[in-house]
Structure formats: C-alpha cells, structure tokens
Design a protein around this motif. Structure first.
Motif, mmCIF file in Angstrom:
data_model
loop_
_atom_site.group_PDB
_atom_site.id
_atom_site.type_symbol
_atom_site.label_atom_id
_atom_site.label_comp_id
_atom_site.label_asym_id
_atom_site.label_seq_id
_atom_site.Cartn_x
_atom_site.Cartn_y
_atom_site.Cartn_z
ATOM 1 N N TYR A 42 -58.994 43.485 -74.140
ATOM 2 C CA TYR A 42 -58.365 44.184 -75.159
ATOM 3 C C TYR A 42 -59.131 45.550 -75.234
ATOM 4 C CZ TYR A 42 -56.440 39.697 -76.276
ATOM 5 O OH TYR A 42 -55.679 38.671 -76.390
ATOM 6 N N PHE A 50 -50.604 43.587 -75.512
ATOM 7 C CA PHE A 50 -50.509 42.146 -76.418
ATOM 8 C C PHE A 50 -49.483 42.239 -77.478
ATOM 9 C CE2 PHE A 50 -51.981 39.198 -79.818
ATOM 10 C CZ PHE A 50 -51.308 38.148 -78.896
ATOM 11 N N ILE A 53 -46.461 41.562 -76.198
ATOM 12 C CA ILE A 53 -46.228 39.956 -75.877
ATOM 13 C C ILE A 53 -45.755 39.395 -77.274
ATOM 14 C CG2 ILE A 53 -47.339 38.022 -75.771
ATOM 15 C CD1 ILE A 53 -49.219 39.437 -73.450
ATOM 16 N N TYR A 59 -42.328 34.251 -76.451
ATOM 17 C CA TYR A 59 -43.525 33.911 -76.853
ATOM 18 C C TYR A 59 -43.219 33.713 -78.595
ATOM 19 C CZ TYR A 59 -48.462 34.627 -77.971
ATOM 20 O OH TYR A 59 -49.867 34.452 -78.158
ATOM 21 N N LEU A 61 -45.153 31.968 -80.292
ATOM 22 C CA LEU A 61 -46.433 31.967 -81.383
ATOM 23 C C LEU A 61 -46.161 32.697 -82.549
ATOM 24 C CD1 LEU A 61 -47.242 31.060 -78.282
ATOM 25 C CD2 LEU A 61 -49.541 31.043 -79.538
ATOM 26 N N GLY A 165 -53.278 33.761 -85.143
ATOM 27 C CA GLY A 165 -52.674 33.915 -83.665
ATOM 28 C C GLY A 165 -52.980 32.988 -82.661
ATOM 29 N N SER A 166 -53.791 31.898 -82.993
ATOM 30 C CA SER A 166 -54.055 30.646 -82.157
ATOM 31 C C SER A 166 -55.292 31.329 -81.086
ATOM 32 C CB SER A 166 -53.172 30.073 -81.384
ATOM 33 O OG SER A 166 -53.661 28.694 -80.943
ATOM 34 N N THR A 167 -56.156 32.355 -81.748
ATOM 35 C CA THR A 167 -57.284 32.929 -80.820
ATOM 36 C C THR A 167 -58.364 31.570 -80.639
ATOM 37 O OG1 THR A 167 -56.615 35.188 -81.979
ATOM 38 C CG2 THR A 167 -58.771 34.733 -80.667
ATOM 39 N N ASN A 170 -58.244 30.246 -77.240
ATOM 40 C CA ASN A 170 -58.959 30.626 -76.159
ATOM 41 C C ASN A 170 -60.194 30.680 -75.876
ATOM 42 O OD1 ASN A 170 -56.728 33.515 -77.521
ATOM 43 N ND2 ASN A 170 -56.200 32.444 -75.511
ATOM 44 N N TYR A 210 -45.836 32.158 -71.411
ATOM 45 C CA TYR A 210 -46.934 32.769 -70.833
ATOM 46 C C TYR A 210 -46.357 33.395 -69.279
ATOM 47 C CZ TYR A 210 -49.902 31.335 -74.302
ATOM 48 O OH TYR A 210 -50.295 30.793 -75.686
ATOM 49 N N THR A 217 -46.673 39.706 -69.796
ATOM 50 C CA THR A 217 -47.840 38.795 -69.761
ATOM 51 C C THR A 217 -48.469 39.104 -68.237
ATOM 52 O OG1 THR A 217 -46.650 37.173 -71.063
ATOM 53 C CG2 THR A 217 -48.800 36.511 -70.041
ATOM 54 N N PHE A 220 -50.387 42.385 -68.720
ATOM 55 C CA PHE A 220 -51.377 42.106 -69.618
ATOM 56 C C PHE A 220 -52.562 41.519 -68.333
ATOM 57 C CE2 PHE A 220 -53.827 39.329 -72.489
ATOM 58 C CZ PHE A 220 -54.310 40.019 -73.248
ATOM 59 N N MET A 256 -54.137 31.096 -67.501
ATOM 60 C CA MET A 256 -53.634 32.194 -66.851
ATOM 61 C C MET A 256 -54.506 32.352 -65.218
ATOM 62 S SD MET A 256 -51.960 35.062 -69.181
ATOM 63 C CE MET A 256 -53.440 36.052 -69.373
ATOM 64 N N GLU A 284 -57.780 33.557 -68.345
ATOM 65 C CA GLU A 284 -57.818 32.791 -69.726
ATOM 66 C C GLU A 284 -57.432 31.786 -69.833
ATOM 67 O OE1 GLU A 284 -58.296 34.748 -73.388
ATOM 68 O OE2 GLU A 284 -56.155 35.444 -73.263
ATOM 69 N N SER A 286 -55.725 28.954 -72.852
ATOM 70 C CA SER A 286 -55.092 29.012 -74.257
ATOM 71 C C SER A 286 -54.878 27.359 -74.586
ATOM 72 C CB SER A 286 -53.698 29.770 -74.419
ATOM 73 O OG SER A 286 -53.336 29.665 -75.682
ATOM 74 N N LYS A 288 -54.213 24.007 -76.650
ATOM 75 C CA LYS A 288 -53.179 23.518 -77.645
ATOM 76 C C LYS A 288 -53.909 22.290 -78.300
ATOM 77 C CE LYS A 288 -50.698 27.112 -75.800
ATOM 78 N NZ LYS A 288 -50.946 28.370 -76.698
#
Ligand code: TRP
Length: 323
Positions: A42, A50, A53, A59, A61, A165-167, A170, A210, A217, A220, A256, A284, A286, A288
């Motif tokens: 970031y 982002f 994205i 995407y 989400l 954001g479902s951060t 991560n 993704y 992505t 990114f 990723m 990265e 993610s 779930k």
C-alpha cells in the motif's frame, strides 16, 4: 486550493522508517518459503490499484459489502447508538465509511488509521469537509502495531472499531487473534467492532476474484516488486516473474504468488536472493471463514458476535461484535 493540499486536519504520524522496511523485507526473503509483508503493497500506487480492484466485475467483495451496509444501515445505527467514536483500521479512501457515518446518530469523532499517508490525508480532509460537525483525527500507522488513540473533544459514548474489506482475512490465524485482541482493547469496555468477513464459497468464484481478466490484481501484486526496486535498490526483472492466485482449500485461503520464471539471482538492498525456476514468493493470503469458524475466532479473542448480515447470495458478511 485542491482537496489534496488543503491542510484541514492535523496528522498523527507513526509511519515506520526505512531501516525497518529493509529488515522486514529481507527477513521474509530469507525464509525457505519466501514471503513479503502485505502492508508494503500500500504505497500510493498500490492504494490506487487496490481502489481499481474493488471495482472489478470479478471482485465481488466490495460490492457485496456495500450492499450490506446500504441495506442494513438503519439497524447498524440503532445497535451502535449516538455519539460513537469510529476508529477505522486501514481506512484507505474511506468510501465505505461514508455509508457508516450516514447510518450513525451524531457520531463523536472519526479516527482513520492508514499506512498510505497521502491517501489518508486526502480522505480525512474530504470527510472533514463533508461532515463539518464530525471531528476527524487521522493517524498514519501500521495498524497491526500499537498506536495511541487521540481524545476527541466530545467524550464518545462508545468506541466503534470499523474493520471492513475482509482485511482480517489477510492475517494468519494467530495474527488475526492478536489483532482482534488489540481491537477489543481499542473498543474498550462497552465498545464494539463492525467487521467485514469474506465467506467460504466455490473455488471458481474465489479464484476469479483474484485473477481478474484485466490483470489489475497482477499489477497490484507486481507493484510490490516495483516498490522494492525503487526503495531498496532491488533488481527484480518484472518479466521474469508471473502473478498467480490459487484457492488453498486445506488452509482455507487464497494465496497470491509471484512465480520466478527461471533460475535467477536478485539483489535486494545489497543482499543476493536466489530463486529456482518455478519457486515463488508468497505475497499475500486472504483467509475465508464460515460463520461458525469466525464466531469461534471472535470468541477466543473475547468478543461476542451479536449480529451477522450477509448479501443476498451469502458471499460476504458484516458482523457486529461486542466486547
Ligand atoms: N482484504 C481484501 C481481500 O483479501 C483486500 C485485499 C488485500 C486484496 N490484498 C489484496 C485484494 C490483494 C486483491 C489482492 O480480498
């Protein structure tokens, strides 16, 4: 004067220094499974990518989360009550926050915490301009490290930590647990956490999100290498790596990867980093969750899940946790 240069609100700056970036990056690249710390995605360009994205057709989400916030704003407002202080971790461009602020009755303050300093200040000033009665207290920090909370002029009736954001996905489970504990401390007794959590679903939907057709992505993901080349004098040849995102079912996470296309040596801050052909950097994850899995994690950290909202297709959830 443009919004980006108007200094309306004062910044508290805890941005990590360059030396710590070098050490953290090299530490990850020395591991048998090479990794890169996700928050270095970031920088300004990473943040812009982002934002793109979040608008991609694949995407789901962000769209699902926004739909939930729109549909259930009134109920969220009623649960949170008046004069809440909103503390948002990883606020980015603060787009979802507007829906939240609009749902709340006379919020006391907005405290965005974000590592991308320029993006933070643009967003903070823009919120301050649009909500003149709301005190805005931006903090530039890596939210997974401790930082001091400011004291709003109006004493808040409740701290509401906002983590969209479902951060949370991560972070590996031990880190996610630590982060939830930290958020419980920030919320204090009587406070709450409003958190976006992406739900488990079929592999095709997950992998598409993704691996978008436009390759945003991938850009990114590559931006991490671009950044290392620029800021740590690294010598990554972008044509010698490829973006890959896969659903690791056993671990319940999207991974990723940056896959080395050949055997090669890359210099990073003066250190030689060797790659075999096909070896990859895990850039990265993610994770779930099922609703049950997330409730268990929340309970371990001492939170109680009071309410869960999902979109019509049950792709995503927004959850209200109390301390
Ligand atoms: N937390 C979101 C997710 O896991 C956003 C995100 C973080 C993301 N890093 C990303 C999205 C990298 C795409 C690529 O989906």
């Amino acid at each position: 004067m443009s919004r980006s240069t108007a200094a309306v609100v004062a910044l508290r700056d805890y941005h990590p220094q360059q030396e710590s970036m070098r050490d953290t990056i090299l530490e990850g690249l020395r591991l048998p499974q090479k990794t890169l710390p996700a928050f270095y995605f970031y920088d300004e360009r990473g943040s812009q990518l982002f934002d793109r994205i979040t608008e991609l057709p694949e995407y789901y989400l962000t769209r699902a989360e926004l739909a939930i916030m729109r549909e259930h704003g009134a109920e969220i407002g009623a649960l949170v009550g008046e004069h809440a202080s909103i503390i948002e971790l990883g606020s980015g461009s603060s787009l979802k926050t507007r829906l939240l602020i609009d749902s709340l009755r006379e919020p006391a303050a907005y405290v965005p915490v974000e590592i991308a300093r320029d993006q933070l200040m643009v967003a903070a000033n823009s919120i301050a301009a649009d909500y003149p009665n709301l005190e805005v207290l931006p903090i530039c920090a890596d939210f997974s490290e401790p930082f001091d909370l400011p004291h709003p002029r109006i004493a808040p009736l409740r701290n509401l930590v906002y983590f969209p954001g479902s951060t949370i996905g991560n972070f590996h489970s031990d880190e996610a647990y630590d982060l939830l504990l930290a958020m419980r401390r920030i919320a204090r007794k009587g406070g709450a956490l409003l958190i976006g959590v992406d739900l488990k679903k079929d592999r095709a939907t997950l992998e598409r999100a993704y691996n978008d057709a436009q390759g945003v992505t991938a850009q990114f993901n590559f931006n991490m290498l671009v950044r290392l080349n620029r800021e740590l004098d690294a010598t990554f040849d972008l044509n010698a790596f490829r973006h890959r995102a896969i659903w690791n079912e056993a671990r319940g996470r999207i991974e990723m990867h940056l896959v080395s296309q050949r055997a090669q040596t890359v210099l990073v801050a003066g250190e030689r980093v060797e790659f075999r052909a096909g070896e990859y950097i895990l850039s990265e994850c993610s994770y779930k969750y099922t609703r049950t899995q997330f409730a268990a994690l929340a309970a371990e950290a001492g939170f109680e899940v009071e309410r869960v909202w999902t979109d019509a297709a049950s792709l995503f959830s927004v959850q209200y946790l109390t301390n």
